[in-house]
Motif scaffolding. Structure first.
Motif, PDB file in Angstrom:
ATOM      1  N   ARG A  87      65.558  32.129   7.726  1.00  0.00           N
ATOM      2  CA  ARG A  87      66.683  31.235   8.009  1.00  0.00           C
ATOM      3  C   ARG A  87      66.585  29.999   7.106  1.00  0.00           C
ATOM      4  O   ARG A  87      66.318  28.883   7.571  1.00  0.00           O
ATOM      5  CB  ARG A  87      66.681  30.801   9.476  1.00  0.00           C
ATOM      6  N   SER A  88      66.776  30.182   5.845  1.00  0.00           N
ATOM      7  CA  SER A  88      66.763  29.054   4.913  1.00  0.00           C
ATOM      8  C   SER A  88      68.003  28.201   5.135  1.00  0.00           C
ATOM      9  O   SER A  88      69.116  28.720   5.251  1.00  0.00           O
ATOM     10  CB  SER A  88      66.734  29.567   3.471  1.00  0.00           C
ATOM     11  N   THR A  89      67.824  26.892   5.217  1.00  0.00           N
ATOM     12  CA  THR A  89      68.956  25.992   5.397  1.00  0.00           C
ATOM     13  C   THR A  89      69.405  25.425   4.051  1.00  0.00           C
ATOM     14  O   THR A  89      68.773  25.652   3.019  1.00  0.00           O
ATOM     15  CB  THR A  89      68.593  24.820   6.331  1.00  0.00           C
ATOM     16  N   LYS A  90      70.487  24.676   4.057  1.00  0.00           N
ATOM     17  CA  LYS A  90      70.973  24.030   2.844  1.00  0.00           C
ATOM     18  C   LYS A  90      70.301  22.676   2.609  1.00  0.00           C
ATOM     19  O   LYS A  90      70.565  22.016   1.601  1.00  0.00           O
ATOM     20  CB  LYS A  90      72.492  23.838   2.928  1.00  0.00           C
ATOM     21  N   ARG A 109      63.216  24.053   0.155  1.00  0.00           N
ATOM     22  CA  ARG A 109      64.207  24.107   1.225  1.00  0.00           C
ATOM     23  C   ARG A 109      63.533  24.022   2.592  1.00  0.00           C
ATOM     24  O   ARG A 109      62.396  24.444   2.783  1.00  0.00           O
ATOM     25  CB  ARG A 109      64.989  25.418   1.158  1.00  0.00           C
ATOM     26  N   ALA A 112      64.962  26.999   9.197  1.00  0.00           N
ATOM     27  CA  ALA A 112      65.170  26.863  10.640  1.00  0.00           C
ATOM     28  C   ALA A 112      64.219  27.834  11.333  1.00  0.00           C
ATOM     29  O   ALA A 112      64.433  29.048  11.325  1.00  0.00           O
ATOM     30  CB  ALA A 112      66.622  27.173  11.000  1.00  0.00           C
TER      31      ALA A 112
END
Length: 220
Positions: A87-90, A109, A112
């Motif tokens: 769950r890589s976030t921006k 990065r 989550a």
């Protein structure tokens, strides 16, 4: 798995929080179903343990865990704690930790890690030597530690040493995950640092699903 709204009242949650307290960063770094499983060990509740990768089956439609790959970082009588790996976030880590000057200009990065305590930051490391104030997950992989370890990796990178940062974590009450395993919505893969740190998060779930010896037993 526990929805965020129910987690605070779930049986065993207090114990799970105590487990996490030993390797959460002290609150100082604030950032932000089913077919019967077959007998194969990849789908047996007894296969759950620290260090394994928990792979969501295609039928698991909980938005918190849909197509998730979870690293189990603690498992025992008080419950289970994990980090969602894909769950890589921006959000750049440099934005989440603006006071950490070593991160300025970097492209790390923030991930989550799960729906529980999303304002907590956890660091996961692959190192040759155990870092201070961290707990071993499996050989060469640790969770916790201090920002000094992070700074060392950023400024004095060694070929195999790296880290990932997670906001929040996933948690299960005692025996809850085993019950979900019996429903056949999760598969298990052995500890694998390549999948954690080197695999593209966007393709990790499909890759893990294909590696399960009998993916047909996961409902779709």
């Amino acid at each position: 798995m526990l929805p965020p709204s129910e987690h605070s009242n779930a049986p065993g949650l207090t114990g799970a929080r105590r487990v996490m307290a030993t390797f959460l960063l002290g609150g100082l770094l604030t950032v932000l179903h089913a077919v019967p499983a077959l007998a194969g060990k990849e789908f047996a509740p007894s296969s759950v343990g620290k260090g394994v990768l928990l792979v969501a089956g295609p039928s698991l439609d909980d938005p918190n865990f849909r197509q998730a790959v979870v690293l189990i970082v603690e498992h025992g009588p008080e419950g289970t704690v994990g980090l969602i790996l894909n769950r890589s976030t921006k959000l750049f880590l440099s934005d989440a930790l603006p006071d950490l000057t070593v991160l300025k200009g970097t492209s790390y990065r923030l991930f989550a890690g799960g729906p529980v305590e999303p304002s907590r930051l956890l660091l996961l490391y692959r190192l040759k030597e155990p870092p201070a104030d961290a707990r071993s997950v499996f050989d060469g992989v640790y969770v916790g530690g201090t920002t000094k370890v992070l700074e060392s990796i950023v400024t004095q990178a060694k070929p195999s040493e790296t880290f990932r940062a997670f906001a929040g974590f996933a948690g299960w009450a005692p025996r809850q995950l085993e019950a979900e395993m019996l429903l056949g919505v999760w598969g298990i893969l052995p500890p694998d640092s390549f999948s954690i740190f080197d695999q593209d998060p966007a393709t990790l779930w499909l890759d893990c699903l294909s590696r399960l010896q009998a993916p047909r037993v996961i409902s779709n």
